[in-house]
Structure formats: structure tokens, C-alpha cells
Write an enzyme that holds these catalytic residues in place. Structure first.
Site, PDB file in Angstrom:
ATOM      1  N   HIS A 187       0.299   4.831   7.239  1.00  0.00           N
ATOM      2  CA  HIS A 187       0.966   5.414   6.075  1.00  0.00           C
ATOM      3  C   HIS A 187       1.411   6.856   6.290  1.00  0.00           C
ATOM      4  O   HIS A 187       0.695   7.632   6.915  1.00  0.00           O
ATOM      5  CB  HIS A 187       0.018   5.372   4.867  1.00  0.00           C
ATOM      6  CG  HIS A 187      -0.515   4.008   4.569  1.00  0.00           C
ATOM      7  ND1 HIS A 187      -1.784   3.605   4.939  1.00  0.00           N
ATOM      8  CD2 HIS A 187       0.063   2.942   3.972  1.00  0.00           C
ATOM      9  CE1 HIS A 187      -1.963   2.337   4.568  1.00  0.00           C
ATOM     10  NE2 HIS A 187      -0.858   1.913   3.983  1.00  0.00           N
ATOM     11  N   SER A 242       0.805  -1.217   0.000  1.00  0.00           N
ATOM     12  CA  SER A 242       0.000   0.000   0.000  1.00  0.00           C
ATOM     13  C   SER A 242       0.842   1.273   0.000  1.00  0.00           C
ATOM     14  O   SER A 242       0.325   2.345  -0.294  1.00  0.00           O
ATOM     15  CB  SER A 242      -0.934   0.014   1.205  1.00  0.00           C
ATOM     16  OG  SER A 242      -0.192  -0.106   2.401  1.00  0.00           O
ATOM     17  N   ASP A 280      -2.479   8.215   8.044  1.00  0.00           N
ATOM     18  CA  ASP A 280      -3.373   7.372   8.846  1.00  0.00           C
ATOM     19  C   ASP A 280      -2.498   6.532   9.771  1.00  0.00           C
ATOM     20  O   ASP A 280      -1.316   6.829   9.945  1.00  0.00           O
ATOM     21  CB  ASP A 280      -4.316   6.536   7.957  1.00  0.00           C
ATOM     22  CG  ASP A 280      -3.573   5.577   7.044  1.00  0.00           C
ATOM     23  OD1 ASP A 280      -2.362   5.330   7.266  1.00  0.00           O
ATOM     24  OD2 ASP A 280      -4.204   5.047   6.104  1.00  0.00           O
TER      25      ASP A 280
END
Ligand SMILES: *[C@@H]1O[C@H](CO)[C@@H](O)[C@H](O)[C@H]1NC(C)=O
Ligand SMILES: *[C@@H]1O[C@H](CO)[C@@H](O)[C@H](O)[C@H]1NC(C)=O
Length: 375
Positions: free
Chosen positions: A341, A39, A338
């Protein structure tokens, strides 16, 4: 707008493929990159699979200019590290997600993004999220793209083209996150020892890198795992006081990074100088940011900008109701977007470090040198 983009791509493709194909490549596509990973660099692949790991709703993408602030599947507020690196070398667009419709036909010359949120080096990693594309399958997908290239431009030209392209691999975080979560079994009931786990990761990754090399990749950026012991998610599950990182987690990661660096060294000896593998030390850059966040212009290196400091860490915004999660006032002042990340602001510092850094952050050469590298 969309139609225009496609026709422009087609025109470039046409020019590049007919007039002196190889020489025309440089002006047409300044920077070709094939992106593999999780991600941290997913540009939207997970939007096309059934998965719990998705960044397809606001406020994800709120600072991503090309989409007008709409979510793109990137797991941050703006650009990823690989987006920023591409732009620094004049890429006009970002490599599109492999799983998006028509990606192959439209954009092979600028590169493709195969990365998938929740994925890992090990096939088992991310199973709780249901859908994800593990590294092995990401490379299978690249193999399909490659067959397409061979069909369009032949084997020899494809090999020449791939020789100049940059292959970045940013993966390993989720393998560790799974390992550290008490509820997730890793290889049956009993956990393997930390040392053996690192070895599994490094040896499996080596197999994947060698496979990419067999398929024609020559310029590699392999990004080590960052200091997960400092991310809000780990701080919370380890119940650490504000400002502290988990030393146990960070030590295990550093052990892995050291082994990875050693393996890349060996690959450079075995396969160089025709091939080159860069070890990108995002761990040290990130630790420096966290330790000196004021100097870098941040006000908070602790709490995520979105989703709050406590589980379940859901970052979302629903229009019309008041059920949105809290969003910080100034996103450029936060290191974490978040619970997992970095913000675009942090990504920019990391990218800049890797592009022009010295041997301590990018070994044996930095990305600017890799870009120019000709064996
Ligand atoms: C790859 O990892 C698996 C665990 O997922 C392990 O059983 C296997 O031995 C590893 N392969 C190599 C070559 O190390
Ligand atoms: C949302 O909250 C604000 C202030 O807290 C209130 O004025 C507004 O009516 C609420 N909107 C909805 C849709 O509940």
C-alpha cells in the site's frame, strides 16, 4: 466526544430531513460518497470480520489525525485516497465502515464505506485470507442501506439523494495478486489465460456497476488497477533488482485497464447523460510518481516504510518489547507504506491528480467536474 459526535449527526439529520429536505442537503452534507473496493480504501470493515487481512494494530494509522494516530483499519499510515477526496470537497467526516455498529442509522447522509481488504471483483479472490467482503456482497450491503433510506425518506427522495452522491469503486488489485501467486489456484488447477482473466474481471465488474446503477447510483468513479508490478511484494516474489518493476505484471494490468476504459465508455453511451462513469487512471499517476519520486519530494520509491523489503512483510509494533518491525524515519519521504500500500503522502498526490487532472488521468471528466455534474 463520541456522544457529542452522535448528537451532532442526529441534529444534522434532523435539520436535513425536516426542513426542505433536498435543498438543505447541500449545506448539511457537502459531499456524499459511497465507497466500494479493497484495502486501498477500506476504512475499517475488516476489523469486524474474521480475517487475516486486518490493519487494526499499530503502526497502521500512526498519521491519521482524527483517531489520534490509533489504527482505524485503514491499510496505510494516514488517509486513503477516498478520505482525501472527500475532504477536498468539504466533507466534515469520513464515511464510516458499513460493518461498524450503528453506521446505518447515524451517517447515511454523508455516505458509507463498504470496502474490504483482500476482496476482489471475482468472488473467489482473497480466499486465503478467509474473511473478506467481495464486491458482490458489498453491493448487497449497499442494497440494505438503500432499503433503510427508502424506509426513512421514501423511494422518490432516496432516488434524488442517490443521484447526487458519488459512488467510487476501487478494486481489482487482489484479483491480479491472486493470479500472480504461484501457490494460489485460480479457477481449479489450470490457470485461465491472461486475456480471459482480464475479460472475466471486466465483465463481472460491468455486471456489478449496472446493478449499482439499477439501485440509483448515477455518478461513478471507477479506479483502474495501479502498477502492481512495482509494489515491494511483487518485486520480491519476482526477485527483481532494486528499482525495477515487473513488466509482465504491469502489461497485464494495462491490458485490463484499457478494456475497463472501453467498457466505461460504452456504459456512458448506453446510460448517459443521466449517469456518468469516470475512468480514474491511477496507473499512470503512480508510474509518474515512481519514475520521478525526487521531484515529488520522496527519497524512496522502492522499499516500504514499514515491514522491510523481504517476506513475510509484516508491519507491526508491539509495545514494551523489541519485536516491532522497522519503521522508516520519515514517513512522508516514502512512496510505499507497507509491501502493498502507498503512504498517505503518495495517496495525496494521486487524489490531487484525480480531482483536477486532465483527460489522460480522469476520463471523460475529472472529479471536480463530476462533483458539479448535473444531468
Ligand atoms: C465472472 O467471473 C467468473 C470467474 O470468477 C466467470 O466464470 C464468469 O464467466 C464471469 N462472468 C461473466 C459475465 O463474465
Ligand atoms: C530494546 O532494545 C534496547 C536497545 O537495543 C534496549 O536498551 C532495551 O533494553 C530493549 N528493551 C526490551 C524490553 O527488551
Amino acid at each position: 466526544m463520541e456522544a457529542l459526535k452522535i448528537s451532532q449527526c442526529f441534529l444534522l439529520w434532523f435539520m436535513c430531513s425536516t426542513v426542505l429536505f433536498l435543498n438543505a442537503l447541500q449545506p448539511c452534507f457537502a459531499f456524499t460518497s459511497f465507497v466500494f473496493g479493497d484495502s486501498l480504501v477500506d476504512a475499517g470493515n475488516n476489523d469486524y470480520i474474521f480475517t487475516l487481512s486486518k490493519a487494526d494494530s499499530p503502526p497502521y494509522g500512526i498519521d491519521f489525525k482524527p483517531s489520534g494516530g490509533h489504527p482505524t483499519g485503514r491499510f496505510t499510515n494516514g488517509r486513503t485516497i477516498s478520505d482525501i477526496v472527500g475532504q477536498a470537497f468539504g466533507a466534515k467526516s469520513f464515511p464510516p465502515p458499513y460493518l461498524a455498529p450503528n453506521t446505518q442509522a447515524n451517517s447515511i447522509l454523508g455516505g458509507i464505506n463498504y470496502a474490504s481488504g483482500a476482496s476482489g471483483i471475482l468472488d473467489e479472490t482473497g480466499v486465503l485470507f478467509i474473511g473478506r467482503v467481495p464486491l458482490r456482497e458489498q453491493i448487497n450491503n449497499f442494497e440494505h442501506s438503500r432499503s433503510y433510506m427508502v424506509k426513512v425518506m421514501g423511494e422518490k427522495t432516496t432516488m434524488e439523494f442517490l443521484k447526487k452522491a458519488i459512488f467510487s469503486v476501487t478494486i481489482g488489485s487482489n484479483d491480479f495478486l491472486n493470479y500472480f501467486q504461484p501457490t494460489i489456484p485460480v479457477f481449479g488447477n489450470g490457470k485461465v489465460s491472461p486475456n480471459l482473466f482480464q475479460d472475466f474481471m471486466v465483465s463481472n465488474l460491468t455486471i456489478h456497476l449496472k446493478r449499482l446503477h439499477l439501485l440509483g447510483a448515477r455518478k461513478f468513479i471507477v479506479v483502474g488497477v495501479g502498477p502492481l508490478g512495482c509494489i515491494p511484494f511483487i518485486r520480491a516474489i519476482k526477485l527483481l533488482p532494486s528499482g525495477h518493476c515487473s513488466a509482465v505484471v504491469n502489461e497485464l494490468i494495462q491490458g485490463y485497464n484499457t478494456k475497463l476504459n472501453g467498457v466505461l465508455d460504452k456504459l456512458n453511451q448506453e446510460l448517459g447523460p443521466e449517469a456518468i462513469f469516470i475512468y480514474a487512471n491511477s496507473f499512470d499517476i503512480f508510474m509518474k510518481i515512481i519514475g520521478n519520486y525526487h521531484q515529488y519530494g520522496f527519497e524512496d520509491a522502492n522499499e516500504p516504510c514499514c515491514g522491510g523489503y523481504f517476506p513475510p512483510f509484516i508491519c507491526f509494533k508491539s509495545s514494551g518489547t523489541n519485536r516491532s518491525s522497522a519503521l522508516c524515519a520519515d514517513r512522508s519521504k516514502y512512496v510505499f507504506w507497507d509491501a502493498y500500500h502507498p503512504t498517505e503522502a503518495a495517496n495525496m498526490i494521486i487524489a490531487k491528480g484525480l480531482i483536477d487532472g486532465d483527460e489522460s488521468v480522469s476520463y471523460p471528466i475529472n472529479i471536480r467536474e463530476l462533483y458539479k455534474y448535473n444531468s
